[in-house]
Design a protein around this motif. Structure first.
Motif, PDB file in Angstrom:
ATOM      1  N   TYR A 267      62.154  19.845  74.837  1.00  0.00           N
ATOM      2  CA  TYR A 267      62.899  20.891  75.542  1.00  0.00           C
ATOM      3  C   TYR A 267      64.284  20.384  75.962  1.00  0.00           C
ATOM      4  N   LEU A 268      64.320  19.188  76.541  1.00  0.00           N
ATOM      5  CA  LEU A 268      65.607  18.638  76.983  1.00  0.00           C
ATOM      6  C   LEU A 268      66.552  18.399  75.809  1.00  0.00           C
ATOM      7  N   LYS A 269      66.008  17.943  74.692  1.00  0.00           N
ATOM      8  CA  LYS A 269      66.833  17.692  73.513  1.00  0.00           C
ATOM      9  C   LYS A 269      67.451  18.992  72.986  1.00  0.00           C
ATOM     10  N   TYR A 270      66.638  20.030  72.867  1.00  0.00           N
ATOM     11  CA  TYR A 270      67.148  21.313  72.367  1.00  0.00           C
ATOM     12  C   TYR A 270      67.990  22.035  73.415  1.00  0.00           C
ATOM     13  N   HIS A 271      67.730  21.796  74.685  1.00  0.00           N
ATOM     14  CA  HIS A 271      68.548  22.396  75.742  1.00  0.00           C
ATOM     15  C   HIS A 271      69.968  21.833  75.692  1.00  0.00           C
ATOM     16  N   ASP A 272      70.070  20.524  75.554  1.00  0.00           N
ATOM     17  CA  ASP A 272      71.403  19.908  75.450  1.00  0.00           C
ATOM     18  C   ASP A 272      72.149  20.417  74.224  1.00  0.00           C
ATOM     19  N   ALA A 273      71.433  20.536  73.096  1.00  0.00           N
ATOM     20  CA  ALA A 273      72.071  21.039  71.874  1.00  0.00           C
ATOM     21  C   ALA A 273      72.511  22.488  72.048  1.00  0.00           C
ATOM     22  N   TYR A 274      71.691  23.294  72.732  1.00  0.00           N
ATOM     23  CA  TYR A 274      72.048  24.686  72.961  1.00  0.00           C
ATOM     24  C   TYR A 274      73.284  24.808  73.850  1.00  0.00           C
TER      25      TYR A 274
ATOM     26  N   TYR B 227      60.694  27.910  73.310  1.00  0.00           N
ATOM     27  CA  TYR B 227      59.360  27.564  72.813  1.00  0.00           C
ATOM     28  C   TYR B 227      58.845  26.296  73.506  1.00  0.00           C
ATOM     29  N   TYR B 228      59.666  25.264  73.542  1.00  0.00           N
ATOM     30  CA  TYR B 228      59.245  24.007  74.166  1.00  0.00           C
ATOM     31  C   TYR B 228      59.129  24.139  75.688  1.00  0.00           C
ATOM     32  N   ARG B 229      59.950  24.974  76.301  1.00  0.00           N
ATOM     33  CA  ARG B 229      59.816  25.204  77.741  1.00  0.00           C
ATOM     34  C   ARG B 229      58.486  25.887  78.046  1.00  0.00           C
ATOM     35  N   ARG B 230      58.129  26.864  77.223  1.00  0.00           N
ATOM     36  CA  ARG B 230      56.856  27.568  77.419  1.00  0.00           C
ATOM     37  C   ARG B 230      55.688  26.594  77.256  1.00  0.00           C
ATOM     38  N   ASN B 231      55.731  25.739  76.235  1.00  0.00           N
ATOM     39  CA  ASN B 231      54.653  24.774  76.027  1.00  0.00           C
ATOM     40  C   ASN B 231      54.576  23.755  77.160  1.00  0.00           C
ATOM     41  N   THR B 232      55.718  23.357  77.713  1.00  0.00           N
ATOM     42  CA  THR B 232      55.727  22.446  78.857  1.00  0.00           C
ATOM     43  C   THR B 232      55.059  23.097  80.052  1.00  0.00           C
ATOM     44  N   GLU B 233      55.397  24.344  80.320  1.00  0.00           N
ATOM     45  CA  GLU B 233      54.789  25.052  81.448  1.00  0.00           C
ATOM     46  C   GLU B 233      53.293  25.237  81.245  1.00  0.00           C
ATOM     47  N   LEU B 234      52.884  25.550  80.015  1.00  0.00           N
ATOM     48  CA  LEU B 234      51.449  25.680  79.729  1.00  0.00           C
ATOM     49  C   LEU B 234      50.728  24.353  79.910  1.00  0.00           C
ATOM     50  N   SER B 235      51.392  23.251  79.573  1.00  0.00           N
ATOM     51  CA  SER B 235      50.784  21.934  79.771  1.00  0.00           C
ATOM     52  C   SER B 235      50.580  21.650  81.248  1.00  0.00           C
ATOM     53  N   PHE B 236      51.549  22.029  82.080  1.00  0.00           N
ATOM     54  CA  PHE B 236      51.392  21.823  83.518  1.00  0.00           C
ATOM     55  C   PHE B 236      50.275  22.706  84.073  1.00  0.00           C
ATOM     56  N   ILE B 237      50.170  23.919  83.583  1.00  0.00           N
ATOM     57  CA  ILE B 237      49.086  24.807  84.021  1.00  0.00           C
ATOM     58  C   ILE B 237      47.736  24.243  83.593  1.00  0.00           C
ATOM     59  N   ALA B 238      47.663  23.737  82.358  1.00  0.00           N
ATOM     60  CA  ALA B 238      46.416  23.133  81.870  1.00  0.00           C
ATOM     61  C   ALA B 238      46.061  21.895  82.694  1.00  0.00           C
ATOM     62  N   GLY B 239      47.069  21.116  83.090  1.00  0.00           N
ATOM     63  CA  GLY B 239      46.813  19.947  83.929  1.00  0.00           C
ATOM     64  C   GLY B 239      46.254  20.336  85.281  1.00  0.00           C
ATOM     65  N   ALA B 240      46.812  21.383  85.882  1.00  0.00           N
ATOM     66  CA  ALA B 240      46.295  21.859  87.174  1.00  0.00           C
ATOM     67  C   ALA B 240      44.870  22.392  87.029  1.00  0.00           C
ATOM     68  N   ALA B 241      44.612  23.111  85.941  1.00  0.00           N
ATOM     69  CA  ALA B 241      43.261  23.641  85.711  1.00  0.00           C
ATOM     70  C   ALA B 241      42.272  22.501  85.498  1.00  0.00           C
ATOM     71  N   TRP B 242      42.680  21.461  84.771  1.00  0.00           N
ATOM     72  CA  TRP B 242      41.794  20.312  84.527  1.00  0.00           C
ATOM     73  C   TRP B 242      41.514  19.570  85.839  1.00  0.00           C
ATOM     74  N   TYR B 243      42.532  19.467  86.695  1.00  0.00           N
ATOM     75  CA  TYR B 243      42.366  18.818  87.993  1.00  0.00           C
ATOM     76  C   TYR B 243      41.344  19.585  88.838  1.00  0.00           C
ATOM     77  N   ILE B 244      41.476  20.909  88.880  1.00  0.00           N
ATOM     78  CA  ILE B 244      40.538  21.741  89.647  1.00  0.00           C
ATOM     79  C   ILE B 244      39.145  21.660  89.038  1.00  0.00           C
ATOM     80  N   LEU B 245      39.063  21.630  87.710  1.00  0.00           N
ATOM     81  CA  LEU B 245      37.762  21.559  87.042  1.00  0.00           C
ATOM     82  C   LEU B 245      37.041  20.254  87.360  1.00  0.00           C
TER      83      LEU B 245
END
Length: 196
Positions: free
Chosen positions: A88-95, A124-142
């Motif tokens: 995300y950071l790489k493509y953000h800088d390029a954008y 796309y990469y920002r969305r996947n990063t956010e989904l990864s953080f949500i999955a991490g929180a869900a795994w922590y709660i689980l």
């Protein structure tokens, strides 16, 4: 000794005593000993507190085989979060470079993709990063829920007396008409019996 060092030592000693207190507060804060040292009550409340540290609730419940599962889950989720964040950071800088400088941008990705494509890939990469953080929180709660439920079921005993029996059932169907009662072909089914 300075005042600052005394405060730090006092804080460390307090945290240490509280940490030990989570292990067995009866031995730390009182002089009384339990009447039966072989039997110590397994507390779901302690398991909840311990599960705030990933994997510690499973250790408290003596389910050591679950530790690799907990930490593998965090490792995989962390890998995807870091990888997607870097992309995300790489493509953000390029954008940003492509959007502000246009043709004068020297970024390799900005020369390879159009500004709209860079924005789409960045999102796309920002969305996947956010989904990864949500999955991490869900795994922590689980893993916390696993520790708490396991602590509640710690003394649940499964004896050898539990049995499951499945039997076929054949029941005749009786049809009553005005004056006659006739027996038709039977209804078939299964009867499931659980005894414990």
């Amino acid at each position: 000794m300075s005042n600052g060092r005394k405060k730090i030592r006092w804080i460390v000693a307090t945290v240490f005593l509280l940490f030990i207190g989570l292990l067995n507060p009866q031995q730390v804060f009182s002089q009384e000993k339990a009447t039966d040292t072989l039997y110590m009550k397994h507390s779901p409340k302690k398991a909840t507190y311990w599960s705030l540290i990933p994997g510690a609730g499973q250790i408290y419940n003596k389910k050591y085989w679950k530790l690799p599962i907990v930490y593998t889950g965090f490792g995989v989720i962390g890998y995807f979060a870091v990888t997607n964040r870097n992309e995300y950071l790489k493509y953000h800088d390029a954008y940003i470079c492509s959007a502000t400088l246009g043709e004068e941008c020297t970024n390799e990705l900005a020369q390879k993709y159009s500004t709209e494509d860079l924005k789409s890939i960045r999102d796309y990469y920002r969305r996947n990063t956010e989904l990864s953080f949500i999955a991490g929180a869900a795994w922590y709660i689980l893993q916390m829920l696993d520790a708490v439920v396991d602590a509640h079921l710690y003394y649940w005993n499964i004896d050898d007396d539990i049995s499951l029996r499945v039997e076929p059932v054949i029941s005749p169907v009786i049809i009553r008409q005005h004056t006659m009662q006739t027996s038709q072909p039977s209804m078939n089914g299964l009867k499931i019996t659980v005894s414990f």
